[in-house]
Design a protein around this motif. Structure first.
Motif, mmCIF file in Angstrom:
data_model
loop_
_atom_site.group_PDB
_atom_site.id
_atom_site.type_symbol
_atom_site.label_atom_id
_atom_site.label_comp_id
_atom_site.label_asym_id
_atom_site.label_seq_id
_atom_site.Cartn_x
_atom_site.Cartn_y
_atom_site.Cartn_z
ATOM 1 N N GLN A 153 5.116 -40.994 7.976
ATOM 2 C CA GLN A 153 5.019 -41.948 9.083
ATOM 3 C C GLN A 153 6.055 -43.057 8.982
ATOM 4 N N VAL A 207 -0.290 -49.276 6.315
ATOM 5 C CA VAL A 207 0.404 -49.746 5.125
ATOM 6 C C VAL A 207 -0.420 -50.853 4.496
ATOM 7 N N GLN A 237 2.283 -42.431 20.934
ATOM 8 C CA GLN A 237 3.194 -42.451 19.775
ATOM 9 C C GLN A 237 3.186 -43.805 19.061
ATOM 10 N N ARG A 297 -2.824 -44.085 8.027
ATOM 11 C CA ARG A 297 -1.752 -44.624 8.880
ATOM 12 C C ARG A 297 -1.391 -46.060 8.527
ATOM 13 N N ALA A 321 9.402 -43.161 10.884
ATOM 14 C CA ALA A 321 9.469 -43.368 12.337
ATOM 15 C C ALA A 321 10.403 -44.505 12.731
ATOM 16 N N THR A 322 10.759 -45.349 11.777
ATOM 17 C CA THR A 322 11.713 -46.425 12.058
ATOM 18 C C THR A 322 13.111 -45.867 12.314
ATOM 19 N N MET A 334 -4.558 -54.688 6.191
ATOM 20 C CA MET A 334 -3.994 -55.802 5.426
ATOM 21 C C MET A 334 -5.009 -56.946 5.353
ATOM 22 N N TRP A 370 11.523 -45.160 3.603
ATOM 23 C CA TRP A 370 11.376 -46.403 4.381
ATOM 24 C C TRP A 370 12.719 -47.135 4.534
ATOM 25 N N LEU A 398 0.404 -44.195 16.744
ATOM 26 C CA LEU A 398 0.537 -43.322 15.577
ATOM 27 C C LEU A 398 1.509 -43.885 14.549
ATOM 28 N N VAL A 399 2.656 -44.395 15.019
ATOM 29 C CA VAL A 399 3.706 -44.759 14.061
ATOM 30 C C VAL A 399 3.542 -46.160 13.484
ATOM 31 N N CYS A 400 2.842 -47.060 14.157
ATOM 32 C CA CYS A 400 2.753 -48.442 13.654
ATOM 33 C C CYS A 400 1.919 -48.495 12.380
ATOM 34 N N PRO A 401 2.505 -48.976 11.277
ATOM 35 C CA PRO A 401 1.759 -49.028 10.020
ATOM 36 C C PRO A 401 0.847 -50.245 9.906
ATOM 37 N N HIS A 402 0.850 -51.113 10.928
ATOM 38 C CA HIS A 402 0.017 -52.309 10.856
ATOM 39 C C HIS A 402 -0.995 -52.402 11.989
ATOM 40 N N PHE A 404 5.020 -56.411 4.728
ATOM 41 C CA PHE A 404 4.488 -56.967 5.971
ATOM 42 C C PHE A 404 5.311 -58.114 6.559
ATOM 43 N N THR A 405 6.487 -58.400 5.999
ATOM 44 C CA THR A 405 7.285 -59.496 6.540
ATOM 45 C C THR A 405 8.246 -58.995 7.619
ATOM 46 N N SER A 406 8.499 -59.846 8.608
ATOM 47 C CA SER A 406 9.398 -59.485 9.708
ATOM 48 C C SER A 406 10.743 -60.184 9.555
ATOM 49 N N CYS A 451 2.869 -57.573 13.410
ATOM 50 C CA CYS A 451 4.128 -56.827 13.564
ATOM 51 C C CYS A 451 5.158 -57.259 12.523
ATOM 52 N N MET A 452 5.831 -56.286 11.885
ATOM 53 C CA MET A 452 6.906 -56.625 10.944
ATOM 54 C C MET A 452 8.274 -56.237 11.503
ATOM 55 N N GLU A 453 8.305 -55.989 12.812
ATOM 56 C CA GLU A 453 9.578 -55.739 13.511
ATOM 57 C C GLU A 453 10.366 -54.571 12.913
ATOM 58 N N CYS A 454 9.653 -53.509 12.516
ATOM 59 C CA CYS A 454 10.362 -52.351 11.947
ATOM 60 C C CYS A 454 11.017 -51.521 13.042
ATOM 61 N N GLY A 455 10.471 -51.591 14.259
ATOM 62 C CA GLY A 455 11.102 -50.912 15.391
ATOM 63 C C GLY A 455 10.662 -49.475 15.614
ATOM 64 N N ALA A 456 9.736 -48.972 14.794
ATOM 65 C CA ALA A 456 9.307 -47.578 14.925
ATOM 66 C C ALA A 456 8.686 -47.305 16.294
#
Lengths: 353, 103
Positions: free
Chosen positions: A142, A188, B26, A186, A145-146, B1, A107, B29-33, A319-321, B51-56
């Protein structure tokens, strides 16, 4: 790639038990079980010991006796991550392709880009993977993917990326289902066990700062009438140390444990609430000392310290942005700074009162 | 969550242009939230606040339908970025250098 050199991980690593011959050369074999040495290593890094050098050689490994049809599981070269993956593969034959993430988990490395498209494409080529397997599929965690763009991996090396489950423990079910993940695999989450497993490393990381603050409080505790008195410093020391301990416990242990049930979405506020409970306990414990300014200072320190430690737990949470945390910091940093100044002022004043 | 594990939502930078979506799936599939789900032959943004702004999702959208200013939601990393140049991210700035800082 014609002409490109095949590089392999060393066979001389303590967890490698043998090797398997492939068209691309001998590939190190690892067990799907962890030894006491693996477990001891994992335990140490949980306490922050050698956490940044807990690495293995990147490249291709084998579990069991894989063939050209066996799945390829991609992971990071942080040994804790590698171990978490292979221990789920009991009784299976699989290839593990380890990327060079400089010893960082999937991650965090994906966020940094080291668990990334370029590294994956080049590692596929340098491991000779196209000669070893015939299916052309890579299973990635998964959360990678970031850092990895599946469509660019395909363009770069011809392999198709299939996104595996978030947690390695779901891999057996994912593999048995023909590389299909359920919605639960899938998602978190952040259950109590996961919040607490990171407590030791978090607590150790703030311990130095907390020790410095406690030591500062003890030394400054001697200031008062007649300029300085060691007896006064020693007399007030328990209150100052209690405040630092309360801040660490409240901010790094209790706030993570109670996270979903604490008020407000801002972690700093959650931490301040728990810190306030700690402050009240300190006041009760030392009430007979009658040192009202010292007790007030200790209370403010417990609240501010816990709030600051809790705010830093945003990075540990799942879960924080970025823009959320920036907003939280804009709102709370001035108050935390004010509280710190107030605590110092009250503590110094407590030498007289 | 669970509801207790949601964060500040009003400053999230995630944007989705459904016109550019080809329905490849896609993002879902990739979004964990669970921010995106497939709705027929298009993606649908159903929980932007998670959204946690991971960018995936944006990185894995080959069609440029998703836009997010991504980074890590980590106060330590943000504080570290005050003292050095570069984006807010985990670990050291120099990818070739020794790892340090936090994760």
């Amino acid at each position: 790639m014609p002409g490109s050199k095949v590089t392999r991980p060393s066979l001389d690593q303590p967890f490698v038990t043998g090797s398997i011959d492939t068209i691309a050369g001998p590939v190190p074999v690892v067990l799907a079980e962890l030894t006491w040495r693996d477990r001891r290593g994992g335990y140490k890094v949980r306490w922050g010991i050698g956490r940044y050098t807990y690495t293995i050689d990147p490249g291709l490994y084998a579990v069991g006796t894989p063939t050209d049809l066996s799945p390829v599981l991609v992971t990071a070269n942080y040994k804790l991550t590698f171990d978490a993956l292979r221990r789920t593969l009991t009784g299976r034959d699989a290839w593990i392709l380890v990327l060079d993430t400089r010893g960082i988990n999937v991650w965090c490395a994906a966020g940094k880009g080291t668990f990334g498209t370029a590294e994956l494409v080049s590692r596929v080529k340098s491991s000779g993977l196209a000669q070893v397997v015939s299916h052309g599929v890579l299973v990635l965690p998964q959360l990678g993917a970031t850092g990895v763009a599946a469509h660019e991996v395909r363009r770069g090396c011809g392999f198709r990326v299939v996104w595996g489950p978030v947690r390695a423990t779901d891999l057996p079910a994912f593999l048995d289902a023909g590389l299909r993940a359920t919605p639960e695999m899938r998602a978190v989450t952040f259950p109590l066990r996961e919040r607490l497993v990171l407590v030791p490393v978090e607590a150790v990381s703030v311990l130095k700062l907390a020790t410095a603050i406690a030591a500062g409080a003890v030394v400054a505790g001697g200031i008062g009438p007649g300029w300085y008195s060691i007896a006064r410093a020693l007399e007030r020391a328990p209150i100052g140390i209690a405040a630092a301990v309360a801040a660490v416990l409240a901010g790094t242990v209790l706030t993570p444990a109670l996270l979903p049930w604490l008020p407000c979405r801002m972690f700093a506020v959650k931490g301040a609430v728990v810190g306030l409970a700690g402050a009240l306990l300190i006041d009760l414990a030392f009430w007979s000392a009658g040192a009202s300014f010292s007790l007030a200072a200790a209370g403010v320190l417990a609240v501010v310290g816990s709030s600051f430690a809790a705010m830093n737990y945003t990075g540990t949470s799942t879960f924080t942005s970025l823009h959320g945390v920036e907003k939280e910091m804009r709102l709370v940093l001035p108050w935390q700074a004010l509280g710190a100044v107030l605590a110092v002022g009250l503590w110094i004043a407590g030498g007289w009162l | 969550m669970s509801d207790g594990l949601r964060y500040i939502e009003d400053v999230i930078t995630l944007g989705f242009d459904v016109e550019k979506c080809t329905g490849c799936g896609q993002c879902a599939l990739v979004c964990p939230h669970g921010v995106f789900v497939m709705d027929g032959n298009r993606a649908k943004m159903v929980d932007r606040g998670a959204c946690m702004e991971c960018g995936a999702c944006a990185l894995n959208c080959a069609f440029g339908a998703i836009d997010v200013k991504s980074g890590v939601g980590c106060a330590s990393a943000i504080i570290a970025s005050y003292f050095r140049r570069g984006a807010v991210s985990c670990g050291p700035d120099d990818p070739e250098g020794p790892t340090g800082a936090c994760c």
